[in-house]
Write a protein that holds these residues in place. Structure first.
Motif, PDB file in Angstrom:
ATOM      1  N   ALA A  87      12.529  -7.165  -4.294  1.00 30.67           N
ATOM      2  CA  ALA A  87      13.393  -7.133  -4.924  1.00 30.67           C
ATOM      3  C   ALA A  87      12.498  -6.161  -6.309  1.00 30.67           C
ATOM      4  CB  ALA A  87      13.506  -8.347  -5.905  1.00 30.67           C
ATOM      5  N   ASN A  88      11.365  -6.130  -6.677  1.00 36.35           N
ATOM      6  CA  ASN A  88      10.108  -5.134  -7.610  1.00 36.35           C
ATOM      7  C   ASN A  88      10.894  -4.170  -7.072  1.00 36.35           C
ATOM      8  OD1 ASN A  88       9.405  -8.092  -9.226  1.00 36.35           O
ATOM      9  ND2 ASN A  88       7.732  -8.117  -8.297  1.00 36.35           N
ATOM     10  N   LEU A  89      10.380  -3.970  -6.080  1.00 29.89           N
ATOM     11  CA  LEU A  89      10.219  -2.358  -5.505  1.00 29.89           C
ATOM     12  C   LEU A  89      11.962  -1.447  -5.711  1.00 29.89           C
ATOM     13  CD1 LEU A  89       8.695   0.248  -3.765  1.00 29.89           C
ATOM     14  CD2 LEU A  89       9.804  -0.846  -1.684  1.00 29.89           C
ATOM     15  N   ILE A  90      12.990  -2.423  -5.715  1.00 29.59           N
ATOM     16  CA  ILE A  90      14.551  -2.106  -5.266  1.00 29.59           C
ATOM     17  C   ILE A  90      14.693  -1.922  -6.728  1.00 29.59           C
ATOM     18  CG2 ILE A  90      14.506  -2.586  -3.069  1.00 29.59           C
ATOM     19  CD1 ILE A  90      16.853  -4.265  -3.710  1.00 29.59           C
ATOM     20  N   ARG A  91      14.474  -2.534  -7.398  1.00 31.04           N
ATOM     21  CA  ARG A  91      15.141  -2.581  -8.492  1.00 31.04           C
ATOM     22  C   ARG A  91      14.227  -1.622  -9.579  1.00 31.04           C
ATOM     23  NH1 ARG A  91      12.242  -7.782 -12.199  1.00 31.04           N
ATOM     24  NH2 ARG A  91      12.025  -6.394 -13.667  1.00 31.04           N
ATOM     25  N   VAL A  92      13.814  -0.996  -9.055  1.00 36.18           N
ATOM     26  CA  VAL A  92      12.880   0.695  -9.896  1.00 36.18           C
ATOM     27  C   VAL A  92      14.350   1.470 -10.044  1.00 36.18           C
ATOM     28  CG1 VAL A  92      11.987   2.841  -9.922  1.00 36.18           C
ATOM     29  CG2 VAL A  92      10.603   0.353  -9.374  1.00 36.18           C
ATOM     30  N   ASN A  93      15.217   1.628  -9.259  1.00 36.20           N
ATOM     31  CA  ASN A  93      16.791   2.238  -8.818  1.00 36.20           C
ATOM     32  C   ASN A  93      17.321   1.581  -9.518  1.00 36.20           C
ATOM     33  OD1 ASN A  93      19.370   3.035  -8.553  1.00 36.20           O
ATOM     34  ND2 ASN A  93      18.407   3.465  -6.018  1.00 36.20           N
ATOM     35  N   GLU A  94      17.885   1.865 -10.725  1.00 38.25           N
ATOM     36  CA  GLU A  94      19.158   0.829 -11.928  1.00 38.25           C
ATOM     37  C   GLU A  94      20.741   1.033 -10.805  1.00 38.25           C
ATOM     38  OE1 GLU A  94      19.099   0.771 -14.824  1.00 38.25           O
ATOM     39  OE2 GLU A  94      16.716   1.522 -15.497  1.00 38.25           O
ATOM     40  N   SER A  95      20.802   1.483  -9.818  1.00 37.95           N
ATOM     41  CA  SER A  95      21.901   0.973  -8.729  1.00 37.95           C
ATOM     42  C   SER A  95      21.678  -0.375  -8.104  1.00 37.95           C
ATOM     43  CB  SER A  95      22.161   1.991  -8.809  1.00 37.95           C
ATOM     44  OG  SER A  95      21.738   2.472  -7.009  1.00 37.95           O
ATOM     45  N   ARG A  96      20.013  -0.123  -8.212  1.00 35.90           N
ATOM     46  CA  ARG A  96      20.210  -1.453  -6.994  1.00 35.90           C
ATOM     47  C   ARG A  96      19.695  -3.156  -7.829  1.00 35.90           C
ATOM     48  NH1 ARG A  96      16.429   0.527  -2.023  1.00 35.90           N
ATOM     49  NH2 ARG A  96      17.200  -1.464  -0.895  1.00 35.90           N
ATOM     50  N   LEU A  97      19.952  -2.772  -8.843  1.00 38.59           N
ATOM     51  CA  LEU A  97      19.766  -4.410 -10.173  1.00 38.59           C
ATOM     52  C   LEU A  97      20.260  -5.810  -9.274  1.00 38.59           C
ATOM     53  CD1 LEU A  97      19.499  -3.093 -13.378  1.00 38.59           C
ATOM     54  CD2 LEU A  97      17.292  -2.903 -12.186  1.00 38.59           C
ATOM     55  N   GLU A  98      21.403  -5.500  -8.467  1.00 41.82           N
ATOM     56  CA  GLU A  98      22.954  -6.785  -8.703  1.00 41.82           C
ATOM     57  C   GLU A  98      21.788  -7.300  -7.404  1.00 41.82           C
ATOM     58  OE1 GLU A  98      24.060  -8.796  -9.785  1.00 41.82           O
ATOM     59  OE2 GLU A  98      25.334  -7.949 -11.359  1.00 41.82           O
ATOM     60  N   GLU A  99      21.327  -6.141  -6.134  1.00 40.07           N
ATOM     61  CA  GLU A  99      20.407  -6.412  -4.905  1.00 40.07           C
ATOM     62  C   GLU A  99      19.557  -7.034  -5.055  1.00 40.07           C
ATOM     63  OE1 GLU A  99      18.966  -4.315  -1.530  1.00 40.07           O
ATOM     64  OE2 GLU A  99      20.901  -3.127  -2.423  1.00 40.07           O
ATOM     65  N   ALA A 100      18.715  -6.669  -6.463  1.00 38.54           N
ATOM     66  CA  ALA A 100      17.072  -6.935  -6.005  1.00 38.54           C
ATOM     67  C   ALA A 100      17.282  -8.769  -7.041  1.00 38.54           C
ATOM     68  CB  ALA A 100      16.563  -6.417  -7.444  1.00 38.54           C
ATOM     69  N   ASP A 101      18.396  -9.208  -7.938  1.00 39.38           N
ATOM     70  CA  ASP A 101      18.587 -10.164  -8.606  1.00 39.38           C
ATOM     71  C   ASP A 101      19.119 -11.325  -6.958  1.00 39.38           C
ATOM     72  OD1 ASP A 101      19.396 -12.032 -10.694  1.00 39.38           O
ATOM     73  OD2 ASP A 101      21.032 -11.948 -10.293  1.00 39.38           O
ATOM     74  N   GLN A 102      19.953 -10.788  -6.289  1.00 36.93           N
ATOM     75  CA  GLN A 102      20.296 -11.269  -5.205  1.00 36.93           C
ATOM     76  C   GLN A 102      18.741 -12.033  -4.829  1.00 36.93           C
ATOM     77  OE1 GLN A 102      23.147 -12.660  -4.303  1.00 36.93           O
ATOM     78  NE2 GLN A 102      22.350 -13.912  -2.473  1.00 36.93           N
ATOM     79  N   LEU A 103      17.602 -11.125  -4.018  1.00 36.41           N
ATOM     80  CA  LEU A 103      16.682 -11.800  -3.428  1.00 36.41           C
ATOM     81  C   LEU A 103      15.696 -12.883  -4.043  1.00 36.41           C
ATOM     82  CD1 LEU A 103      15.553  -7.408  -2.324  1.00 36.41           C
ATOM     83  CD2 LEU A 103      15.966 -10.050  -1.085  1.00 36.41           C
ATOM     84  N   THR A 120       0.473  -1.100   0.681  1.00 40.71           N
ATOM     85  CA  THR A 120      -0.237   0.109  -0.300  1.00 40.71           C
ATOM     86  C   THR A 120       1.127   1.374   0.021  1.00 40.71           C
ATOM     87  OG1 THR A 120      -1.095  -1.051   1.201  1.00 40.71           O
ATOM     88  CG2 THR A 120      -2.412   1.457   0.883  1.00 40.71           C
ATOM     89  N   TYR A 121       1.871   1.191   0.749  1.00 43.80           N
ATOM     90  CA  TYR A 121       2.839   2.362   0.610  1.00 43.80           C
ATOM     91  C   TYR A 121       3.045   2.455  -0.622  1.00 43.80           C
ATOM     92  CZ  TYR A 121       3.034   3.589   6.078  1.00 43.80           C
ATOM     93  OH  TYR A 121       3.432   4.232   6.883  1.00 43.80           O
ATOM     94  N   LYS A 122       3.935   1.242  -1.572  1.00 40.78           N
ATOM     95  CA  LYS A 122       4.256   1.412  -2.808  1.00 40.78           C
ATOM     96  C   LYS A 122       3.059   2.123  -4.015  1.00 40.78           C
ATOM     97  CE  LYS A 122       5.639  -1.326  -6.749  1.00 40.78           C
ATOM     98  NZ  LYS A 122       5.762  -2.569  -7.675  1.00 40.78           N
ATOM     99  N   ASN A 123       1.719   1.761  -3.642  1.00 40.85           N
ATOM    100  CA  ASN A 123       0.480   2.733  -4.521  1.00 40.85           C
ATOM    101  C   ASN A 123       0.714   3.884  -4.315  1.00 40.85           C
ATOM    102  OD1 ASN A 123      -0.354   0.072  -5.988  1.00 40.85           O
ATOM    103  ND2 ASN A 123      -1.232  -0.458  -3.935  1.00 40.85           N
ATOM    104  N   LEU A 124       1.410   4.204  -3.276  1.00 39.65           N
ATOM    105  CA  LEU A 124       1.040   6.090  -2.667  1.00 39.65           C
ATOM    106  C   LEU A 124       1.959   6.682  -2.379  1.00 39.65           C
ATOM    107  CD1 LEU A 124      -1.020   5.217   1.272  1.00 39.65           C
ATOM    108  CD2 LEU A 124      -1.968   6.711  -0.696  1.00 39.65           C
ATOM    109  N   ASN A 125       2.568   5.329  -3.213  1.00 42.78           N
ATOM    110  CA  ASN A 125       4.700   6.273  -3.992  1.00 42.78           C
ATOM    111  C   ASN A 125       5.803   6.806  -2.861  1.00 42.78           C
ATOM    112  OD1 ASN A 125       4.007   5.727  -6.473  1.00 42.78           O
ATOM    113  ND2 ASN A 125       2.597   8.122  -6.581  1.00 42.78           N
ATOM    114  N   LYS A 126       5.022   5.602  -1.820  1.00 41.51           N
ATOM    115  CA  LYS A 126       6.488   5.919  -0.864  1.00 41.51           C
ATOM    116  C   LYS A 126       7.010   5.021  -0.151  1.00 41.51           C
ATOM    117  CE  LYS A 126       2.382   8.782   2.289  1.00 41.51           C
ATOM    118  NZ  LYS A 126       2.036   8.761   3.416  1.00 41.51           N
ATOM    119  N   THR A 127       8.052   4.903  -0.790  1.00 44.46           N
ATOM    120  CA  THR A 127       9.430   4.067  -1.586  1.00 44.46           C
ATOM    121  C   THR A 127       9.939   4.023  -0.322  1.00 44.46           C
ATOM    122  OG1 THR A 127       9.127   4.570  -3.879  1.00 44.46           O
ATOM    123  CG2 THR A 127      11.283   3.177  -3.347  1.00 44.46           C
ATOM    124  N   LYS A 128      10.449   4.643   0.806  1.00 40.45           N
ATOM    125  CA  LYS A 128      10.766   4.754   2.129  1.00 40.45           C
ATOM    126  C   LYS A 128      10.533   3.737   2.737  1.00 40.45           C
ATOM    127  CE  LYS A 128      13.400   6.564   5.583  1.00 40.45           C
ATOM    128  NZ  LYS A 128      13.874   8.021   6.306  1.00 40.45           N
TER     129      LYS A 128
END
Length: 919
Positions: free
Chosen positions: A539-555, A493-501
């Protein structure tokens, strides 16, 4: 069945129909709620396109029985009736509720017939009417999934009635009714598992009712035989033979049922049934206490709740808990009734015994006695046990009404009970109108169940009321702080409200609550499979950030290591690997997912996208076709395969491409892209009128559709309708003032058709403002200077243009013409430039077909799912549209790929411009 109900009079049946209709008419206005969503809305087994055999391979919710996430509830005949509903009315809830109402009427009438085996007509009618109006049945009748109870009950009662015909004259055995009984038991079990318990009722009926034995007589006979003082009577041998046949057939059914679930019990969490995972004595004390709780719901159905899981009923953890008094009282009362019914002969004891059998035996599968179930209390499982309760009440009422002193008061009390129960049922039905009303009504009864708070949140979330939904999800985490699903819901729901953190923080809390990996121990056995989606969602949330793609892949890899058959993890990882420009690894991920599920059309679609990235259109088309074989209405496969055929340039593929696009616009009538591409196909086929109609349709749906506007203008231009092109170009340039091709085409029309040199000059100057090195715009401005008779400026302009494109022969030739003109100034006023010499015009109108913009303004679908809502069943896949041409916020690599695809078209464009300006 009709023959067995022959002695139920038409008046009695009409009265029952009227009473049921009066109590349940408002159920027809209810929708699909709670478990209906999984069993009806999300169940592909209802669709005519699904093979009928799937009904016998999948569970009640459409999940293959072989999968661990399956609930192992095998009810193919019930699903078949849902499928028939779907065939006639698709997902119109009214027909489903109406059929449930009809089945409840049938159960009530057959139950009346059963009652007449033990009670007189008046008492039988009382029992049947009480059963018809009892509020505990709203979940089974008004909840569509309750149909399993209704259907199973019909065949359950029919099997018992058939067995009552198995005793012939002189105590002989009539085998036909026994064979029919066995068949009906099998059918009842295929509607719902508890149907098999009717065999126990038939056995009790045979021994204590048909043969008239009492427990003392049986014990005495057994003692005599053991002492060797007597032999087994012939009648008892016959009874034994019947019982052996019944038990053997039951055993066969049990063996088949165990084979169907592949000897695996379903995986439930401690949230579904907390007592099941509690240590002794809490487990035994709580399970024992649940029996009087169920009995109380039958006796006083004033506070009904759709969900009794989680913290609804706190665990009974000590012998000193006051609730143990209720348990003791219940067992004492039950025991006294049992002793009375087994010890003494007579009709009264027989009636009580059969009532107890109907109450106890069908409840055993839901009692946690032999295996844990996925709920604490479920009102719908009391549907059959309530029959025994109604017989007991009717029998007690008969005893009271036979006493003259109590006759009037017994009738008044009966009328009051029937009337209040009917009112409660009518009122309770409205609770099932929607998910919001259902779960809000449950929260009035119980505020300690986090699942209810979650489900109200889901209902609000479905209405896009995210702010309010968040309040309920947060409350769920406060009621049950260790509920993983609730924290996942908060994150989503936070994601739907654009509250990524905040979303990431909630997902991290959920992740921290997951059981840690224990070497050598199977992970999936200790957690609900859908809780693993916390890794996917994070993983879907953090992969929006191009610098965290490897971290998403790890998840994703972590989820796969925990559960190698976790299909969604492979799907999501495959999409991420495409984004990371690793198509070969993405291909591996999708192929692994296909090993787990080859019937998933979305997987074949995603694999096709990978082959497009690998520049293998032939394989891509094959995979699109596989997706369409499995799901002929797969929208993205229809659209993108049509584009692939169109881009191939093969004329033989165009008819099929057109058919697919026509199918696509039928499925998505509001998507302008479908109509635009039909227009492009028509332009390829030189069907100008048809192309014009499709382009206009696309523009009517999306007035700012850049490519449709330009290509419609281009179409008018190449079919000698240049003046009709002008208003289209005006619209295009109003939305996109920097559209270079549009400016060139507009300038050309103004110069050559309208003779508006000033307007044309403004167009070409605008192009040079945007791109000072644009050769086409620069050259055309030189032509304007020439038309204005400013030969010096024209010469200077052409010199600058030639410097930009020194190898363009036509610019050099035009420069020579201007210089020749300057040299012979005064001798002639005739221009040596070819008429209509701007770069986007000329006599060869047919060449304009190569100027077409082939851009699609199709929106791309997002990456993987983030839709695992707490405790519900789900599983949608990623769908990526790599055929899209104009999409905002593309990665650098995607932009490069698109530009490569344009190279050939741009080269052709330059060739045409050379021809047009040079001839």
């Amino acid at each position: 069945l009709l023959g067995k109900m022959a002695d139920v009079s038409l008046k009695e049946a009409a009265l029952i129909v009227g009473v049921v209709a009066a109590c349940y008419w408002n159920s027809l206005f209810c929708g699909f709620v709670f478990d209906d969503v999984s069993a009806i809305l999300d169940n592909k087994d209802l669709h005519p396109s699904t093979p009928l055999k799937n009904l016998f391979q999948n569970d009640f919710w459409g999940t293959p029985m072989s999968e661990e996430r399956s609930h192992k509830s095998y009810r193919p005949l019930t699903v078949l009736t849902f499928r028939l509903n779907y065939l006639f009315s698709e997902l119109n809830a009214v027909s489903y509720h109406f059929l449930n109402l009809v089945f409840h009427v049938v159960v009530c009438v057959v139950f009346l017939k059963v009652c007449k085996v033990f009670l007189d007509n008046k008492s039988s009618m009382v029992a049947s009417l009480l059963f018809a109006v009892h509020p505990i049945h709203t979940e089974a009748v008004t909840g569509v999934v309750g149909r399993a109870e209704l259907l199973s009950s019909i065949f359950f009662l029919a099997a018992f009635l058939s067995y009552t015909k198995s005793k012939g004259p002189d105590n002989t055995i009539v085998w036909t009714p026994i064979a029919v009984t066995v068949f009906l038991v099998a059918v009842a079990t295929l509607c719902k598992e508890q149907g098999i318990t009717v065999v126990g009722i038939c056995c009790v009926y045979e021994v204590f009712i048909a043969q008239g034995y009492t427990l003392p007589v049986l014990l005495d006979t057994a003692v005599q035989i053991l002492r060797g003082k007597g032999s087994i009577p012939f009648s008892m041998l016959q009874t034994l033979l019947k019982l052996i046949v019944l038990m053997f057939s039951t055993l066969l059914l049990v063996v088949v049922r165990v084979q169907v679930i592949q000897s695996q019990l379903p995986v439930f969490t401690r949230f579904d049934n907390p007592a099941a995972v509690s240590p002794s004595p809490a487990r035994q004390l709580t399970f024992s206490y649940l029996l009087p709780v169920n009995a109380w719901l039958l006796l006083n159905p004033s506070e009904l709740c759709c969900d009794w899981t989680m913290g609804t009923i706190p665990l009974v953890e000590s012998l000193l808990d006051v609730r143990n008094v209720a348990t003791l009282t219940f067992f004492c009362f039950l025991g006294s009734l049992l002793v009375f019914s087994l010890r003494y002969p007579g009709d009264s004891s027989k009636t009580v015994l059969m009532a107890l059998c109907l109450m106890v035996l069908p409840f055993i599968p839901a009692s946690n006695l032999f295996f844990p179930v996925g709920f604490v209390v479920a009102e719908r499982v009391l549907y059959v046990p309530s029959m025994g309760f109604c017989i007991l009440v009717a029998h007690g009422w008969k005893k009271l009404s036979n006493k003259s002193v109590l006759r009037k008061i017994s009738w008044v009390c009966l009328a009051a009970v029937l009337f209040t129960h009917a009112l409660k049922t009518l009122h309770r039905n409205w609770d099932w109108e929607s998910e919001y009303t259902l779960f809000m009504s449950a929260l009035k009864v119980n505020k300690n169940n986090a699942k209810l708070w979650n489900n109200v949140g889901h209902a609000l979330e479905n209405e896009k009321n995210f702010e309010r939904a968040l309040q309920f999800f947060i409350q769920a985490t406060q009621v049950q702080p260790d509920d993983i699903g609730a924290h996942m819901n908060v994150g989503r729901t936070y994601k739907n409200l654009n509250k990524t953190k905040e979303a990431e923080e909630s997902y991290m809390i959920a992740k921290s609550l997951m059981p840690q990996i224990i070497p050598g121990k199977k992970y999936a056995a200790r957690v609900a499979p859908n809780h693993l989606n916390v890794y996917i969602n994070l993983a879907n949330l953090i992969r929006v950030n191009e610098s965290r793609l490897e971290e998403a892949d790890q998840l994703y890899r972590q989820a796969i290591s925990m559960r190698p058959d976790f299909k969604q993890a492979y799907i999501s990882r495959g999409e991420l690997l495409l984004k990371m420009n690793k198509p070969l690894k993405a291909k591996e991920a999708y192929l692994k997912a296909l090993e787990l599920d080859r019937t998933n059309a979305d997987l074949w679609y995603n694999l096709a996208i990978v082959y497009i990235e690998l520049k293998d259109p032939t394989e891509a088309l094959k995979n699109f076709n596989r997706a369409l074989e499995l799901n002929p209405t797969h929208k993205l496969a229809l659209f993108n395969s049509a584009l692939l055929m169109q881009e191939s340039g093969e004329a033989r593929l165009r008819p099929e491409a057109k058919q697919r696009l026509l199918h696509y616009v039928k499925e998505e009538p509001q998507d302008a892209n479908g109509y635009f591409n039909l227009g492009m196909l028509a332009m390829d086929d030189k069907k100008d009128t048809e192309a014009e109609a499709w382009m206009k349709k696309a523009i009517s749906l999306q007035p700012n559709f850049r490519s449709a506007l330009f290509n419609l203008a281009l179409l008018y231009s190449q079919t000698a309708k240049e003046l009709m092109a002008l208003p289209i170009l005006e619209d295009l340039l109003r939305y996109y003032p920097d559209h270079t091709k549009g400016l060139i085409l507009k300038g050309d029309i103004l110069m050559n058709q309208k003779k508006d040199i000033v307007g044309a000059k403004m167009c070409f100057e605008k192009i040079l403002e945007l791109d000072p090195n644009n050769v086409q715009g620069k050259h055309n401005l030189c032509v304007v200077y020439f038309e204005e008779r400013d030969l010096i400026k024209a010469e200077k302009c052409l010199i600058e243009t030639l410097a930009l494109a020194p190898h363009e022969e036509y610019i050099q030739r035009h420069l020579n013409i201007v210089r020749s003109k300057i040299a012979s100034l005064g001798t002639t006023e005739q221009s040596s430039f070819p008429p209509g010499g701007t770069a986007a015009a000329g006599g060869k109108k047919k060449s304009f077909q190569n100027l077409k913009e082939v851009k699609n303004e199709q929106k791309t679908t997002q990456t993987t799912i983030d839709n695992n809502k707490g405790h519900s069943k789900n599983g949608k896949v990623t769908e990526k549209n790599s055929m899209d041409k104009e999409i905002p916020r593309r990665s650098t690599q995607e932009i490069k790929d698109i530009e490569k695809k344009r190279v050939a078209a741009l080269k052709r464009l330059e060739e045409i411009e050379r021809i047009l300006n040079g001839e």
